[in-house]
Motif scaffolding. Structure first.
Motif, mmCIF file in Angstrom:
data_model
loop_
_atom_site.group_PDB
_atom_site.id
_atom_site.type_symbol
_atom_site.label_atom_id
_atom_site.label_comp_id
_atom_site.label_asym_id
_atom_site.label_seq_id
_atom_site.Cartn_x
_atom_site.Cartn_y
_atom_site.Cartn_z
ATOM 1 N N LEU B 96 0.761 -1.205 -0.039
ATOM 2 C CA LEU B 96 0.029 0.012 -0.018
ATOM 3 C C LEU B 96 0.733 1.195 -0.006
ATOM 4 N N VAL B 97 1.650 1.290 0.855
ATOM 5 C CA VAL B 97 2.787 2.372 1.039
ATOM 6 C C VAL B 97 3.463 2.719 -0.402
ATOM 7 N N ALA B 98 4.047 1.383 -1.047
ATOM 8 C CA ALA B 98 4.790 1.707 -2.165
ATOM 9 C C ALA B 98 4.029 2.221 -3.240
ATOM 10 N N HIS B 99 2.772 1.685 -3.540
ATOM 11 C CA HIS B 99 1.976 2.146 -4.472
ATOM 12 C C HIS B 99 1.409 3.699 -4.320
ATOM 13 N N LEU B 100 1.079 3.891 -2.869
ATOM 14 C CA LEU B 100 0.647 5.240 -2.744
ATOM 15 C C LEU B 100 1.955 6.425 -2.950
ATOM 16 N N ALA B 101 3.047 5.794 -2.602
ATOM 17 C CA ALA B 101 4.482 6.496 -2.690
ATOM 18 C C ALA B 101 4.642 6.699 -4.200
ATOM 19 N N GLY B 102 4.487 5.686 -4.989
ATOM 20 C CA GLY B 102 4.616 5.951 -6.463
ATOM 21 C C GLY B 102 3.613 6.794 -7.065
ATOM 22 N N ALA B 103 2.508 6.875 -6.646
ATOM 23 C CA ALA B 103 1.313 7.694 -7.139
ATOM 24 C C ALA B 103 1.734 9.188 -6.904
ATOM 25 N N LEU B 104 2.320 9.426 -5.797
ATOM 26 C CA LEU B 104 2.493 10.809 -5.494
ATOM 27 C C LEU B 104 3.957 11.056 -5.849
ATOM 28 N N ALA B 105 4.826 10.315 -5.886
ATOM 29 C CA ALA B 105 6.284 10.770 -6.214
ATOM 30 C C ALA B 105 6.337 11.484 -7.559
ATOM 31 N N GLY B 106 5.479 11.480 -8.634
ATOM 32 C CA GLY B 106 5.658 12.225 -9.593
ATOM 33 C C GLY B 106 5.155 13.578 -9.704
ATOM 34 N N LEU B 107 4.453 14.193 -8.691
ATOM 35 C CA LEU B 107 3.855 15.278 -8.562
ATOM 36 C C LEU B 107 4.830 16.347 -8.909
ATOM 37 N N PRO B 108 4.421 17.399 -9.615
ATOM 38 C CA PRO B 108 5.431 18.639 -9.771
ATOM 39 C C PRO B 108 5.366 19.368 -8.387
ATOM 40 N N ARG B 109 6.343 19.135 -7.726
ATOM 41 C CA ARG B 109 6.376 19.738 -6.496
ATOM 42 C C ARG B 109 6.511 21.218 -6.583
ATOM 43 N N LEU B 110 7.262 21.886 -7.419
ATOM 44 C CA LEU B 110 7.691 23.254 -7.242
ATOM 45 C C LEU B 110 6.233 24.241 -7.754
ATOM 46 N N PRO B 111 5.616 23.809 -8.972
ATOM 47 C CA PRO B 111 4.564 24.697 -9.102
ATOM 48 C C PRO B 111 3.243 24.328 -8.254
ATOM 49 N N LEU B 112 3.223 23.105 -7.718
ATOM 50 C CA LEU B 112 2.022 22.653 -6.810
ATOM 51 C C LEU B 112 2.322 23.586 -5.578
ATOM 52 N N LEU B 113 3.603 23.572 -5.270
ATOM 53 C CA LEU B 113 3.830 24.328 -3.821
ATOM 54 C C LEU B 113 3.625 25.725 -4.063
ATOM 55 N N GLY B 114 3.641 26.310 -5.202
ATOM 56 C CA GLY B 114 3.326 27.898 -5.583
ATOM 57 C C GLY B 114 2.029 27.987 -5.710
ATOM 58 N N LEU B 115 1.170 27.175 -6.042
ATOM 59 C CA LEU B 115 -0.474 27.232 -5.949
ATOM 60 C C LEU B 115 -0.780 26.966 -4.630
ATOM 61 N N LEU B 116 -0.403 26.038 -4.035
ATOM 62 C CA LEU B 116 -0.629 26.142 -2.381
ATOM 63 C C LEU B 116 -0.359 27.163 -1.779
ATOM 64 N N ALA B 117 0.769 27.625 -1.828
ATOM 65 C CA ALA B 117 1.165 28.777 -1.292
ATOM 66 C C ALA B 117 0.277 30.269 -1.475
ATOM 67 N N LEU B 118 0.020 30.328 -2.655
ATOM 68 C CA LEU B 118 -0.997 31.356 -3.141
ATOM 69 C C LEU B 118 -2.416 31.143 -2.417
ATOM 70 N N TYR B 119 -2.673 29.942 -2.134
ATOM 71 C CA TYR B 119 -3.940 29.466 -1.477
ATOM 72 C C TYR B 119 -4.048 29.832 -0.008
ATOM 73 N N THR B 120 -2.914 29.409 0.782
ATOM 74 C CA THR B 120 -2.937 29.319 2.088
ATOM 75 C C THR B 120 -1.792 30.428 2.619
ATOM 76 N N LYS B 121 -1.263 31.334 1.643
ATOM 77 C CA LYS B 121 -0.665 32.423 2.269
ATOM 78 C C LYS B 121 0.361 32.379 3.338
ATOM 79 N N PRO B 122 1.099 31.327 3.219
ATOM 80 C CA PRO B 122 2.062 30.646 4.411
ATOM 81 C C PRO B 122 3.030 31.734 4.748
ATOM 82 N N GLY B 123 3.263 31.438 6.119
ATOM 83 C CA GLY B 123 4.685 31.908 6.923
ATOM 84 C C GLY B 123 5.726 30.906 6.491
ATOM 85 N N PRO B 124 6.873 31.158 7.266
ATOM 86 C CA PRO B 124 7.983 30.084 6.731
ATOM 87 C C PRO B 124 7.685 28.840 7.313
#
Lengths: 289, 271
Positions: B96-124
Motif C-alpha cells: 500500500l505504501v509503495a503504491h501510494l508513494a509511487g502515485a505521489l512521487a511524480g507530482l510536480p512539487r514546485l508549481p504545486l507548492l506555488g499554487l498551495l502558497a497562493l491559496y494558504t498565504k503561508p509563513g515560513p
C-alpha cells in the motif's frame, strides 16, 4: 513484467487524478477570480458580472466544475483562459511545445558532454563538476537574466533563437554536472556487476578500449534513466527559469496564471507539467528494469 | 550509537530549536536600519543599501533566517511522513505504501507548492511543512522496502515470538535501525524546501513584503541599473551564495558517509 507495468501505469493514473483534483480545487478556491476585484470597483456588476461568471464556469459548484473541466479536457477543450481569452488547453499545448524545444536541446547537449567526459576520463573525474552539481539550476538562469539586462537584450518575453539558445545553455549547465555524477556511479555499479566478464575479456586479450566500451554500454540504461528524471526536474522548474529568462513557454504561462488568478489556465498548466513529469518518471523506471 | 548517527542526531537537535528561535526573532517583522537605495558598501552598511532603502545585510540576514526556518519545518514534516511510511510498511502494509508513494512521487512539487502558497498565504513554518510533505513521497518507497526488510529480520521475529507487539517492534527496532536513512532523506527534503522557497519568492509567488533571499534577488533584477552597482552585485552574489550554501549545508550535515553517500548524492541532485 506486465504486472509491474500495469501497477506503474495505475500509479500514474491515480497520481494524475489527484493532481487534477488538487490543482482545480486550489486554483478555484485560492486564486479566486479577477471578476471579484472588478465588481468591487464598480466596473462590472449585476447581469454583466453574472454572464462572465457563467462564461468562465465560476458559477458552478466545485465538484461539478471539476467534472465539467475533466469532460472538456477529454474533448480537447479546457475552457477559456481569463487572462488570454483563448482556450486554456490550446495555450498550454503551445507553451509546452515552446518549452520542450530548449529543454530537449539543453538536455541532449548535457548528455553528450557527460558521456564524452565519462568515456575519456572515468574513473579520473574532474573536481569542478562535483562542486557545480550542487548549484541550483536557477542560479544559472539568474546569471543569464542579469547578463541579458546588462547587454541590453530587453525583458520582453520572446522565443527568439537567441533566447532558445540561452535557455538551452542554462539547462545544459544545470544538468551536465548531475549527469556526470550519475554516469560515474552507474559505471562503478557496472564494474562491480561485470567483474567476471572483464576478467575474461582481459584474459582473451581484448584492448582496454573494448573493456571500457563494455562498461559504458552496461551503464547506458541507468544514465538514460537519470536523464529522463532530470528532464522532468527541469520541466518542473520552468516556472522559475522561464520568467527569469523572459521566455514565453509553459513555465511562464503557469507563473502568469498563478499571479493573475486564472484558475482554468493554472489547473490545466499544472496538469500538463504533471503529465510529462509522470511520463518521464515511468519511462525512467522502465529503463532501469 | 555510531559516530555518524551521533552527528546527525546532534544536527537535528541544533537545527530545530535554532529554527524556532529564528522564527521568534523574525516574527514581529523586519526592523532593519534605513540606508540610501543601492548605497555602496560601508562600515555602517557592510552590503550597502538594498533597492528599497534598507540595510541589505540586515535584510539578507532575515532572509537567511527565514530559509533556516523553512528548512527546519520541512525536516520535521518530512521525518513525520517518512517515519509513518516506514512504520506502516513494517506492519504489513508495504505494498500500500509503495503504491501510494509511487502515485505521489511524480507530482510536480514546485508549481504545486506555488499554487498551495497562493491559496494558504503561508509563513515560513507552514511553507516548510508543505514543502517537506511534497518532497517526501520519492524517498518513502525505498524506506518502505527497507522497513519491511528490517521487520522480517531474525531478531524481530524472535521479539515477536517472545510476545512483543507490532508497534513496540516498530518503535524499538525498525525506526532506530532506519534512523540514518530517515535523517538523510529528510535532509534532502529540507534542502529542497530552501531552494523551492527562494525560487518561488524570486518570481513573486510569495509575499514580497516578507524578507526573503529570493525576494531580494527579484528586487535587484527588477530595479533598473541595480546590478550595475557594486552594492547590487554584492547583494545578488551574497543572496545566491546563501541560498546554495544553506541548502548544501543542511544536506551535507545529514547525509550518510561511505559508499552509501554516492548513491544518496544522486537523490540529492534531483532535489
Amino acid at each position: 513484467m506486465s504486472r509491474k507495468l500495469l501497477a506503474a501505469v495505475s500509479e500514474v493514473a491515480v497520481g494524475l487524478l489527484l493532481l487534477a483534483l488538487v490543482s482545480y480545487l486550489a486554483a478555484r478556491l485560492g486564486l479566486g477570480s479577477p471578476l471579484a476585484g472588478l465588481g468591487a470597483e464598480g466596473e462590472i456588476e449585476g447581469e454583466a458580472a453574472e454572464r462572465l461568471r457563467r462564461l468562465y464556469g465560476l458559477d458552478e459548484p466545485l465538484l461539478w466544475g471539476f467534472l465539467s473541466w475533466l469532460r472538456g479536457l477529454a474533448r480537447g477543450e479546457a475552457g477559456p483562459s481569463m487572462v488570454y481569452g483563448a482556450d486554456a488547453l490550446r495555450l498550454v499545448a503551445a507553451g509546452l511545445a515552446a518549452t520542450l524545444a530548449p529543454v530537449t536541446l539543453g538536455g541532449l547537449v548535457a548528455l553528450a558532454a557527460a558521456w564524452a567526459v565519462l568515456a575519456s576520463s572515468w574513473p579520473r573525474m574532474p573536481a569542478a563538476p562535483r562542486l557545480l552539481a550542487h548549484v541550483p539550476g536557477y542560479v544559472y538562469a539568474y546569471a543569464a537574466a542579469a547578463a541579458a539586462w546588462l547587454l541590453g537584450l530587453g525583458g520582453t518575453p520572446s522565443a527568439s533563437p537567441t533566447r532558445v539558445l540561452v535557455y538551452a545553455a542554462v539547462v545544459a549547465a544545470a544538468l551536465a554536472p548531475r549527469l556526470l555524477h550519475a554516469g560515474s556511479e552507474a559505471l562503478r555499479d557496472a564494474l562491480e556487476d561485470n567483474t567476471a566478464a572483464l576478467a575474461a575479456a582481459r584474459a582473451m586479450g581484448h584492448p582496454s578500449s573494448w573493456r571500457r566500451g563494455l562498461l559504458l554500454r552496461a551503464a547506458a540504461p541507468t544514465l538514460l534513466s537519470y536523464w529522463l528524471m532530470l528532464y522532468a526536474y527541469v520541466l518542473e522548474r520552468s516556472i522559475v527559469l522561464e520568467p527569469l529568462l523572459s521566455y514565453p513557454g509553459l513555465g511562464s504561462l503557469l507563473a502568469t496564471a498563478l499571479l493573475e488568478a486564472d484558475p482554468v489556465l493554472a489547473a490545466t498548466g499544472l496538469l500538463a507539467v504533471g503529465l510529462v513529469s509522470y511520463a518521464a518518471s515511468l519511462a525512467a523506471s522502465l529503463l532501469e528494469r | 550509537m555510531k559516530p555518524g548517527m551521533r552527528r546527525r542526531s546532534g544536527m537535528l537537535l541544533v537545527l530545530l530549536p535554532a529554527a524556532l528561535i529564528a522564527a521568534a526573532l523574525a516574527a514581529p517583522g523586519p526592523r532593519c536600519p534605513v540606508a540610501s537605495p543601492l548605497a555602496p558598501p560601508s562600515l555602517r552598511h557592510p552590503l550597502g543599501g538594498d533597492p528599497l532603502g534598507r540595510d541589505a545585510a540586515c535584510i539578507l540576514a532575515l532572509g537567511a533566517l527565514r530559509s533556516i526556518v523553512v528548512a527546519a519545518a520541512a525536516l520535521a514534516s518530512s521525518l513525520a511522513v517518512l517515519a509513518s511510511a516506514a512504520a506502516l510498511a513494517a506492519t504489513g502494509r508495504e505494498r500500500l505504501v509503495a503504491h501510494l508513494a509511487g502515485a505521489l512521487a511524480g507530482l510536480p512539487r514546485l508549481p504545486l507548492l506555488g499554487l498551495l502558497a497562493l491559496y494558504t498565504k503561508p509563513g515560513p513554518l507552514l511553507l516548510g511543512l508543505l514543502a517537506g510533505l511534497l518532497a517526501s513521497p520519492g524517498a518513502a518507497r525505498s524506506l518502505a522496502s527497507a522497513a519491511a526488510r528490517e521487520a522480517r529480520s531474525l531478531y524481530v521475529e524472535a521479539a515477536l515470538a517472545a510476545g512483543a507487539s507490532e508497534y513496540w517492534i516498530v518503535a524499538r527496532h525498525v525506526l532506530p535501525a532506519l534512523r540514518g536513512q530517515l535523517a538523510a532523506h529528510a535532509g534532502i527534503a529540507a534542502a529542497a524546501a530552501v531552494y523551492m522557497e527562494a525560487g518561488l519568492a524570486m518570481i513573486g509567488l510569495l509575499d514580497p513584503s516578507k524578507p526573503s533571499l529570493g525576494t531580494t534577488l527579484m528586487l535587484l533584477l527588477e530595479t533598473p541599473g541595480a546590478l550595475l552597482t557594486p552594492a547590487g552585485l554584492l547583494q545578488a552574489a551574497t543572496a545566491l551564495t546563501l541560498i546554495a550554501g544553506i541548502g548544501a549545508a543542511v544536506y551535507a550535515s545529514l547525509r550518510p558517509r561511505g559508499r552509501l553517500a554516492e548513491k544518496h548524492l544522486l537523490a540529492w541532485l534531483l532535489a
